[in-house]
Structures are given as structure tokens and as C-alpha cells.
Design an enzyme around this catalytic site. Structure first.
Site, PDB file in Angstrom:
ATOM      1  N   HIS A 100     -59.791 -48.972   3.405  1.00 46.68           N
ATOM      2  CA  HIS A 100     -59.177 -48.851   2.087  1.00 46.68           C
ATOM      3  C   HIS A 100     -60.147 -49.345   1.008  1.00 46.68           C
ATOM      4  O   HIS A 100     -60.115 -50.518   0.616  1.00 46.68           O
ATOM      5  CB  HIS A 100     -57.881 -49.657   2.038  1.00 46.68           C
ATOM      6  CG  HIS A 100     -56.849 -49.202   3.029  1.00 46.68           C
ATOM      7  ND1 HIS A 100     -56.892 -49.553   4.355  1.00 46.68           N
ATOM      8  CD2 HIS A 100     -55.756 -48.398   2.882  1.00 46.68           C
ATOM      9  CE1 HIS A 100     -55.864 -49.005   4.988  1.00 46.68           C
ATOM     10  NE2 HIS A 100     -55.167 -48.295   4.123  1.00 46.68           N
ATOM     11  N   GLU A 107     -31.636 -62.313   4.500  1.00 51.15           N
ATOM     12  CA  GLU A 107     -32.060 -62.469   5.888  1.00 51.15           C
ATOM     13  C   GLU A 107     -33.548 -62.186   6.094  1.00 51.15           C
ATOM     14  O   GLU A 107     -34.235 -62.928   6.805  1.00 51.15           O
ATOM     15  CB  GLU A 107     -31.239 -61.539   6.802  1.00 51.15           C
ATOM     16  CG  GLU A 107     -29.780 -61.933   6.967  1.00 51.15           C
ATOM     17  CD  GLU A 107     -28.882 -61.308   5.908  1.00 51.15           C
ATOM     18  OE1 GLU A 107     -27.662 -61.484   5.990  1.00 51.15           O
ATOM     19  OE2 GLU A 107     -29.426 -60.639   4.995  1.00 51.15           O
ATOM     20  N   HIS A 114     -19.717 -55.576  12.300  1.00 51.02           N
ATOM     21  CA  HIS A 114     -20.117 -56.961  12.547  1.00 51.02           C
ATOM     22  C   HIS A 114     -20.294 -57.277  14.031  1.00 51.02           C
ATOM     23  O   HIS A 114     -20.521 -58.424  14.397  1.00 51.02           O
ATOM     24  CB  HIS A 114     -19.093 -57.920  11.931  1.00 51.02           C
ATOM     25  CG  HIS A 114     -19.233 -58.073  10.447  1.00 51.02           C
ATOM     26  ND1 HIS A 114     -19.250 -56.998   9.596  1.00 51.02           N
ATOM     27  CD2 HIS A 114     -19.380 -59.173   9.659  1.00 51.02           C
ATOM     28  CE1 HIS A 114     -19.386 -57.421   8.361  1.00 51.02           C
ATOM     29  NE2 HIS A 114     -19.477 -58.737   8.371  1.00 51.02           N
ATOM     30  N   HIS A 172     -57.235 -45.053  -2.484  1.00 47.14           N
ATOM     31  CA  HIS A 172     -56.488 -46.003  -1.649  1.00 47.14           C
ATOM     32  C   HIS A 172     -57.018 -46.066  -0.219  1.00 47.14           C
ATOM     33  O   HIS A 172     -57.397 -47.146   0.256  1.00 47.14           O
ATOM     34  CB  HIS A 172     -55.001 -45.646  -1.630  1.00 47.14           C
ATOM     35  CG  HIS A 172     -54.204 -46.485  -0.685  1.00 47.14           C
ATOM     36  ND1 HIS A 172     -53.751 -47.744  -1.022  1.00 47.14           N
ATOM     37  CD2 HIS A 172     -53.797 -46.267   0.592  1.00 47.14           C
ATOM     38  CE1 HIS A 172     -53.105 -48.257   0.013  1.00 47.14           C
ATOM     39  NE2 HIS A 172     -53.104 -47.377   1.006  1.00 47.14           N
TER      40      HIS A 172
END
Length: 656
Positions: free
Chosen positions: A26, A403, A465, A260
Site C-alpha cells: 500500500h 461489546e 437471545h 491505496h
């Protein structure tokens, strides 16, 4: 051209040489961000290159990990153990210079990065680590832990949601030793940011509680250095420095997304070399640059002396604390408390986990818990002394409902040193942080994940859940141990094993109470063991079970015994630990001549076929759950002793 710009251009070309030699890489970020790395390493970063894990050092996270070529070139230039031959081996098999930075492989690399955004969050974890360790060990007359944590980020990092999860928490915690260096070129792999991300990043970062600074010319080394100095003066907030750069600076693809990840090619490299005024051959920094880099590296000797003197004075004045610090930095753990008469029988798995964590925390000050707004449900919290969020001397960090950030922050804490993070949420939400768990395992970080509510036994909350596929998806991650204890003795054995393992550990714990039956912590430590022996020599079958389903296996065995069948029950709290045992042990536990082998687990059955083979049968949940009473859901999936014993009889008869 002044010498500093000559140095930067030489490093730019060295990075391009690496990419051309590898025929992949890159170049865009390497050419654009070189002045940022140079300013940081030459003027600000307090490190000891020959002792790259020195606990007192500043941390740097190359969150934009695809810029590894300029990162390695910089590390080479500033005296880390990366040779020119290592740079020539960039991206090649067996090299210490892989395509993206890997912790533990390359000297000077403080975190494995590449998956964008995670480096930002790990840097936040490191900054929290500095405050936590400082609260434990800093004294009025000697400050051990006062390092800065820097992270270089790009647009890609800042568009990934995990970065904002973590940066939002960093602002709330006022982590003033955290400095984010934003390489702003407004280009990503597919093009510019128009209609993709039009936010006012400075206003947004300010709203998160950051001190914001802008450098208008990303080639101005002095301006970049001044901005970092200004950020250091801010004592009540983390800092975010926007540095306006040009992707692919000086190349034919400057300011284009083509820069890039496209190799420039020999002709374009020659044009670039001429434009940057670099007249040396490939992989040659030149005499003037090499000489100046030797001079610039001299300041690290002063840093080394400062660190040594500080530790020496601390050892003399606070010998007890120094001994404790040395112990926790070595990763030592004390499990003596668990050998006392701690009673945890008849509890839910999550309550057992909380009891064990608190017992261990008394003798292991390195333990720190984190939760994604679920401490009250997971029970994985140390005492009731309060939260790190209010006082960094406390040991429980509320991560909010973040999370993924929690997982990456846990990695940052573990990488910082002296901290063993125990993070918790519901098992089904492990999906949110799985990318962080993958890096945990890759870096061999000692991070323990307590995932409670581990099955369809969650009940009325319904399929959303109830974990089904999560257990085996976690077991599929290399260097990860997944523990699912069936009773208190197993829970103790599992937590001790996790504490002593250099890698990612998952504790899958139940919401509901677990039945108690005789078992041995020593046996459980084998990962799999006979929890109920057969009645006579010739086996009719073997049932393997984990967690809450072990009790179903034992019930099924009793029903089968009444019908004259001779059954062995094996509890397997950790598949990975069992697989580490000798082949002889495994064969004794699961004899090859026994065709009728069965597995019971309230989750996906996909991985159990390795043990039951074509002649056995798996009982589990190869679907999503439902909203109902736990027992009703178990019955729907045939997870009861009556149904299982009937099915086992059919298989045994078919195998005769």
C-alpha cells in the site's frame, strides 16, 4: 531541501522499495503519512528500541495497519531489531515483516492491526491500562506509569463503528494520555469520501469529549510536532489531531484511490525518486540520512537511563510494591484461594463464575473485569467497590452497550501489561465482539471472556437471545479455549486453566442452576473425563455432554441401565484442552472399538461429529430457539432423557 525532509523522503522511498520488491502493498499511506511517523519517533515517542516491551514506554498503535511498509521502515530507522534484509523480505514467507503488523513477531509493534478500527479501540484500552496501573503503583514521589498512547488512524478506521464505540468511552473517561493522529487524505480504496462520510469530524470528536487540533499541511514536520506538544499539554481530555495529507504524495497517483493498494511500477518509481530528490539506490538510505538517524536515536539512551533510574529508585523505596509489580508483569497467578472451602454447589453457572472470580481476585490484583452493561446479569464483577469509570483504583470497567469495543479494549489492557481482563456479556452477543476475539487469539493475549446465558435455557426472551451456533463458532477460532462447566468443581478447574493459558479463553456459563454430582477438579482439568463409569467391561455406548446437559446424560444413562445397557458418560468441559491430551488418554476415554458414541449439547451439533462418527448420533439445536419456558424448548428439540435414551437404543441396535 533541509535534512528532516530529506530523512522523510528517504523513508518514503524505502517503503516504496519494499512494496516494489514484494510486488504488493500500500504505497498511498506510506507516502502520505511518513512525516507523521517521523515527527513522532524523532521528537516525541519515549521508548527503548532494544527493549521494546519496556513497561514504562510510550505505546504506538498503527491502527491503519495497511501502512506497514512505512511503519517497518521507521522502526528500522530508529533502531529496532529490523534489518535491511528484513525489509527486503517484506510480505514474504517466514519474514518478520508481514503485510500487516503482528504483535510478537515484529520488534516495536505494540498491537496486531489491519482489521480497521480495532487499533483505535486497542489504543483506548492501553490508555486505560496506563491509568489503572498508575493508580496501583504510582507514588507521590515516584511516578512509574505516565506514558502516552498514540494511534495513527485513517478514514477507514474512523468509519468502522468499533472506533466510535471506543472513542466515546475514551472521552467519557477523560483519557488525557491518549493522542489520536488522524492521517486525513479523504480517500479510501474505492474513491473519495463524497456521499460516503460527510460528517464534521472535528465537531464530532469535540462532542465526544476530545481536545481537537488541526495541522493543515501534513508535510510540515514542525507543525505536526507542535500539535503533538500541544496535545500533551491538555490534562483533562484525550486529544485528536487531524493532519491533512495527500495519499500517494509525490507519485503519479497522488490524491487518487489508485494509490491505496497499487504497485507503482519501475518507471513511476523512478519519477517519484527524482521528484522527492532521493538519489540513492533501492534499499539505501544514503550516508547523510543514515548519519542523522544515528544522531536522532541518541535520545533513546536518555530515555533508557530515565526508566532504569526510576525503577531502581522505586525498588529501593517501595520494595513490596516492586515485587508485586514484577510478579504480575511475569503473568504469575495465585490459585490458592480456590483450594479453601468455597461453596458453590447448586448455583447457576453465572453465580459460580462470579464466586470464583472474586475468590481469585483477592490474591490476584492483576484481574480486572469489564462488561457491556451486564454486570448485574453476568455476575462477573469484582466485589462491590465501584467502577473504574469513577476511580481508576477500582477494578470493574463499565463499557456501556459496546461489546466490540469491550473486546478490543480488553486486548489493549492485556497488551499494556500487568492486567488480566475478564470481559462479560451474554453468549449470543459474542457475535458482536468476535473480530476482537480473533485478534486476542492471534496475539496470544490472556483475556478471559465470560459469556453467560449460554443456551436455549434463556427461555422466554426468545430466539434472539438464545445461543445456538456460537459455541462451535468460538471453538473454531485457533488458540482459543472454550470452557463449558457442568458443576462447581468443573467451573473451578476451567477458570484456573484459563488463567494459566496464554491465549483467549471463553467461559460459557448458564443462567439456570446446575445440578451437582460427584466429580474431580483434577479430572475436569483434563478437558474431558469419565464422570460416570460403565457398570461392566463391555460398553454398549458412550455419551459425551457439556454444561447443563451433563445432567441429562446422567439421567439417560440411568434409564438405559434399567433396560440393561452398559453406558459410560463423559463430561467434556473443554474440547481444546481434551485435544491437548495424549493419544493414549483420548483412546482410553473414547475407545475406537466403541461404535455407539453420542453427544448432547444445547447448541449446534456441527463439531461433535468428530467424536460420534457416522455410527453415533448428536443431540442438539441445529436451528434457532423459541420464546417459551426452558423445559418446553428442551422438549421441542428432544433434549430430555426419555427421548435421548430411546434414540440411543435405536442406534445401539443398528450398530450390532
Amino acid at each position: 531541501m533541509d535534512l528532516e525532509n530529506k530523512n522523510v523522503n528517504a523513508l518514503r522511498m524505502l517503503a516504496v522499495d519494499m512494496i516494489e520488491n514484494a510486488n504488493s502493498g500500500h504505497p498511498g499511506i506510506a507516502l502520505g503519512s511518513a512525516p507523521i511517523l517521523y515527527a513522532l519517533y524523532s521528537k516525541h515517542l519515549n521508548v527503548v528500541p532494544k527493549d521494546d516491551k519496556n513497561i514504562l514506554r510510550d505505546r504506538f498503535v498503527m491502527s491503519a495497519g495497511h501502512g506497514s511498509s512505512i511503519y517497518y521502515a521507521t522502526l528500522h530507522a530508529f533502531g529496532y531489531g529490523i534489518s535491511m534484509d528484513d525489509l527486503k523480505s517484506f510480505r514474504k514467507a517466514g519474514a518478520i515483516t508481514p503485510g500487516h503488523p503482528e504483535y510478537g513477531l515484529t520488534p516495536g509493534v505494540d498491537a496486531t492491526t489491519g482489521p480497521l478500527g480495532q487499533g483505535v479501540a486497542m489504543a483506548v484500552g492501553m490508555a486505560i491500562g496506563q491509568r489503572v496501573m498508575g493508580s496501583k503503583f504510582n507514588k507521590p514521589d515516584i511516578t512509574l506509569f505516565d506514558n502516552y498512547t498514540y494511534a495513527l488512524v485513517g478514514e477507514g478506521c474512523l468509519m468502522e463503528g468499533v472506533s466510535y464505540e471506543a472513542l466515546s468511552l475514551a472521552g467519557s473517561l477523560k483519557l488525557n494520555k491518549l493522542i489520536i493522529l488522524y492521517d486525513c487524505n479523504k480517500i479510501t480504496l474505492d474513491g473519495n469520501l463524497d456521499s460516503v462520510c460527510d460528517m464534521d469530524i472535528m465537531a464530532y470528536m469535540n462532542s465526544l469529549g476530545f481536545n481537537t487540533i488541526e495541522v493543515h499541511d501534513g508535510n510540515n514536520i514542525e507543525a505536526i510536532s507542535d500539535a503533538i506538544s500541544l496535545a500533551k499539554k491538555c490534562t483533562d481530555r484525550p486529544s485528536f489531531i487531524k493532519i491533512n495529507t495527500h495519499i500517494g504524495h509525490g507519485s503519479v497517483h497522488e490524491d487518487s484511490h489508485k494509490a491505496h493498494g497499487s504497485v507503482l511500477g519501475a518507471d513511476n518509481v523512478a519519477l517519484l525518486r527524482e521528484k522527492l530528490g532521493v538519489n540513492t539506490q533501492p534499499f539505501d538510505l544514503g550516508a547523510d540520512v543514515s548519519r542523522d538517524l544515528v544522531f536522532l536515536r541518541k535520545r533513546f539512551a536518555s530515555t533508557e537511563k530515565l526508566f532504569k533510574d526510576r525503577l531502581k529508585a522505586y525498588k529501593k523505596a517501595y520494595s513490596g510494591d516492586y515485587k508485586l509489580l514484577t510478579s504480575i508483569l511475569n503473568g504469575d497467578v495465585n490459585i490458592g484461594k480456590l483450594q479453601s472451602d468455597i461453596i458453590g454447589n447448586g448455583l447457576a453457572g453465572r453465580d459460580m463464575g462470579g464466586l470464583i472470580i472474586n475468590a481469585l481476585a483477592e490474591d490476584n490484583t492483576s484481574l480486572m473485569t469489564l462488561s457491556a452493561d451486564l454486570f448485574s446479569s453476568t455476575k462477573a464483577m469484582i466485589g462491590s467497590s465501584g467502577y473504574t469509570n469513577i476511580n481508576f483504583g477500582n477494578r470493574n470497567l463499565k463499557c456501556g452497550i459496546r461489546e466490540f469495543a469491550m473486546g478490543a479494549i480488553s486486548n489493549g489492557l492485556a497488551l499494556y501489561g500487568g492486567i488480566i481482563p475478564i470481559q462479560s456479556t451474554f453468549m449470543v452477543f459474542s457475535d458482536y465482539l468476535k473480530p476482537a476475539l480473533r485478534l486476542t487469539s492471534m496475539m496470544k493475549n490472556r483475556v478471559i471472556s465470560v459469556f453467560t446465558h449460554d443456551s436455549i435455557a434463556v427461555g422466554e426472551d426468545g430466539a434472539t437471545h438464545q445461543s445456538c451456533e456460537q459455541l462451535w463458532s468460538l471453538r473454531a477460532i485457533p488458540n482459543t479455549r472454550v470452557y463449558r462447566p457442568a458443576n462447581f468443581e468443573e467451573a473451578k478447574a476451567c477458570m484456573v486453566s484459563a488463567l494459566q493459558f496464554d491465549g483467549s479463553s471463553v467461559m460459557a456459563l448458564s443462567r439456570q442452576k446446575l445440578a451437582e454430582y460427584p466429580s474431580s477438579e483434577k479430572d475436569a482439568a483434563m478437558g474431558g473425563y469419565i464422570i460416570s463409569k460403565e457398570d461392566r467391561r463391555n460398553l454398549d455406548g458412550i455419551i459425551i455432554a457439556t454444561g447443563s446437559e451433563v445432567s441429562i446424560a446422567l439421567e439417560a444413562k440411568n434409564l438405559l441401565k434399567e433396560q440393561g445397557y452398559n453406558i459410560r458418560v463423559v463430561s467434556m468441559p473443554c474440547v481444546e484442552v481434551f485435544e491437548e491430551q495424549t493419544s493414549q488418554y483420548k483412546k482410553e476415554l473414547l475407545p475406537q472399538e466403541v461404535k455407539s458414541i453420542f453427544a448432547i449439547e444445547a447448541g449446534s451439533t456441527i463439531g461433535w461429529h468428530r467424536y460420534v462418527g457416522r455410527s453415533g448420533k448428536c443431540f442438539g439445536v441445529d436451528d434457532f430457539g423459541m420464546s417459551a419456558k426452558p423445559q418446553d424448548i428442551y422438549n421441542k428439540f428432544g433434549l430430555n432423557a426419555e427421548n435421548i435414551s430411546k434414540e440411543i437404543v435405536k442406534v445401539i441396535k443398528a450398530n450390532k
